[in-house]
Design a protein around this motif. Structure first.
Motif, PDB file in Angstrom:
ATOM      1  N   ALA A  46       0.841  -1.206   0.000  1.00  0.00           N
ATOM      2  CA  ALA A  46       0.000   0.000   0.000  1.00  0.00           C
ATOM      3  C   ALA A  46       0.873   1.251   0.000  1.00  0.00           C
ATOM      4  O   ALA A  46       0.611   2.196  -0.760  1.00  0.00           O
ATOM      5  N   ALA A  96      -6.809   2.308  -0.424  1.00  0.00           N
ATOM      6  CA  ALA A  96      -7.600   1.299  -1.134  1.00  0.00           C
ATOM      7  C   ALA A  96      -6.892  -0.055  -1.123  1.00  0.00           C
ATOM      8  O   ALA A  96      -7.529  -1.093  -0.930  1.00  0.00           O
ATOM      9  N   ILE A  97      -5.573  -0.047  -1.280  1.00  0.00           N
ATOM     10  CA  ILE A  97      -4.811  -1.299  -1.232  1.00  0.00           C
ATOM     11  C   ILE A  97      -4.880  -1.896   0.168  1.00  0.00           C
ATOM     12  O   ILE A  97      -5.100  -3.096   0.335  1.00  0.00           O
ATOM     13  N   ASP A  98      -4.726  -1.062   1.194  1.00  0.00           N
ATOM     14  CA  ASP A  98      -4.841  -1.549   2.573  1.00  0.00           C
ATOM     15  C   ASP A  98      -6.236  -2.103   2.854  1.00  0.00           C
ATOM     16  O   ASP A  98      -6.381  -3.144   3.488  1.00  0.00           O
ATOM     17  N   ALA A  99      -7.274  -1.409   2.383  1.00  0.00           N
ATOM     18  CA  ALA A  99      -8.647  -1.881   2.603  1.00  0.00           C
ATOM     19  C   ALA A  99      -8.865  -3.233   1.926  1.00  0.00           C
ATOM     20  O   ALA A  99      -9.496  -4.125   2.499  1.00  0.00           O
ATOM     21  N   GLN A 100      -8.319  -3.383   0.738  1.00  0.00           N
ATOM     22  CA  GLN A 100      -8.435  -4.663   0.033  1.00  0.00           C
ATOM     23  C   GLN A 100      -7.723  -5.765   0.815  1.00  0.00           C
ATOM     24  O   GLN A 100      -8.241  -6.857   0.974  1.00  0.00           O
ATOM     25  N   PHE A 101      -6.561  -5.450   1.341  1.00  0.00           N
ATOM     26  CA  PHE A 101      -5.813  -6.426   2.139  1.00  0.00           C
ATOM     27  C   PHE A 101      -6.597  -6.809   3.398  1.00  0.00           C
ATOM     28  O   PHE A 101      -6.708  -7.979   3.730  1.00  0.00           O
ATOM     29  N   THR A 103      -9.830  -6.592   3.949  1.00  0.00           N
ATOM     30  CA  THR A 103     -11.027  -7.342   3.576  1.00  0.00           C
ATOM     31  C   THR A 103     -10.674  -8.791   3.283  1.00  0.00           C
ATOM     32  O   THR A 103     -11.360  -9.713   3.730  1.00  0.00           O
ATOM     33  N   THR A 104      -9.595  -9.001   2.560  1.00  0.00           N
ATOM     34  CA  THR A 104      -9.144 -10.357   2.240  1.00  0.00           C
ATOM     35  C   THR A 104      -8.731 -11.100   3.497  1.00  0.00           C
ATOM     36  O   THR A 104      -9.068 -12.264   3.681  1.00  0.00           O
TER      37      THR A 104
END
Length: 131
Positions: A46, A96-101, A103-104
């Motif tokens: 991120a 956004a990258i952190d949020a995706q991480f 969530t995963t």
């Protein structure tokens, strides 16, 4: 694009790790002594994406070879933006990258909880809970 440091951790251009484990990114504005703070992130990827967005926006498009993830640049990204606009774009991309991480990671924990206990014990929290 990543390089290994002595500790064996992935290291990307334009980021560093705080003592407590968070990853941060900042960049110098070309032609000035001003530095733009791009944010604090959970993952090094991120922070690296935030740096890439800012680096590309502040420099010419010939700088692609100096990016961590050149294929992840959004198609709408332009050169010639104000430093504050660049800062916001970069920060939003990193978050956004952190949020995706996250969530995963949560989905993996929920799956593991179901597998281990036969029921879903994960918390259900939404953004609206904090507004």
């Amino acid at each position: 694009m990543s390089r290994s440091d002595e500790g064996g951790n992935a290291k990307y251009r334009g980021i560093r790790r705080r003592k407590w484990g968070k990853w941060v990114s900042e960049i110098r504005v070309p032609g000035s002594s001003e530095r733009l703070w791009l944010g604090t992130y959970t993952t090094p990827e991120a922070a690296a994406v935030a740096h890439d967005i800012a680096y590309y926006s502040l420099r010419q498009s010939s700088s692609l070879h100096k990016l961590n993830f050149p294929l992840m640049l959004p198609p709408y990204l332009q050169n010639g933006l104000s430093p504050r606009s660049v800062q916001k774009l970069a920060s939003d991309a990193g978050m956004a990258i952190d949020a995706q991480f996250l969530t995963t990671a949560r989905a993996g924990q929920q799956h593991q909880t179901v597998d281990n206990y036969g029921q879903n014990e994960a918390l259900s929290i939404s953004v609206e809970d904090y507004l």
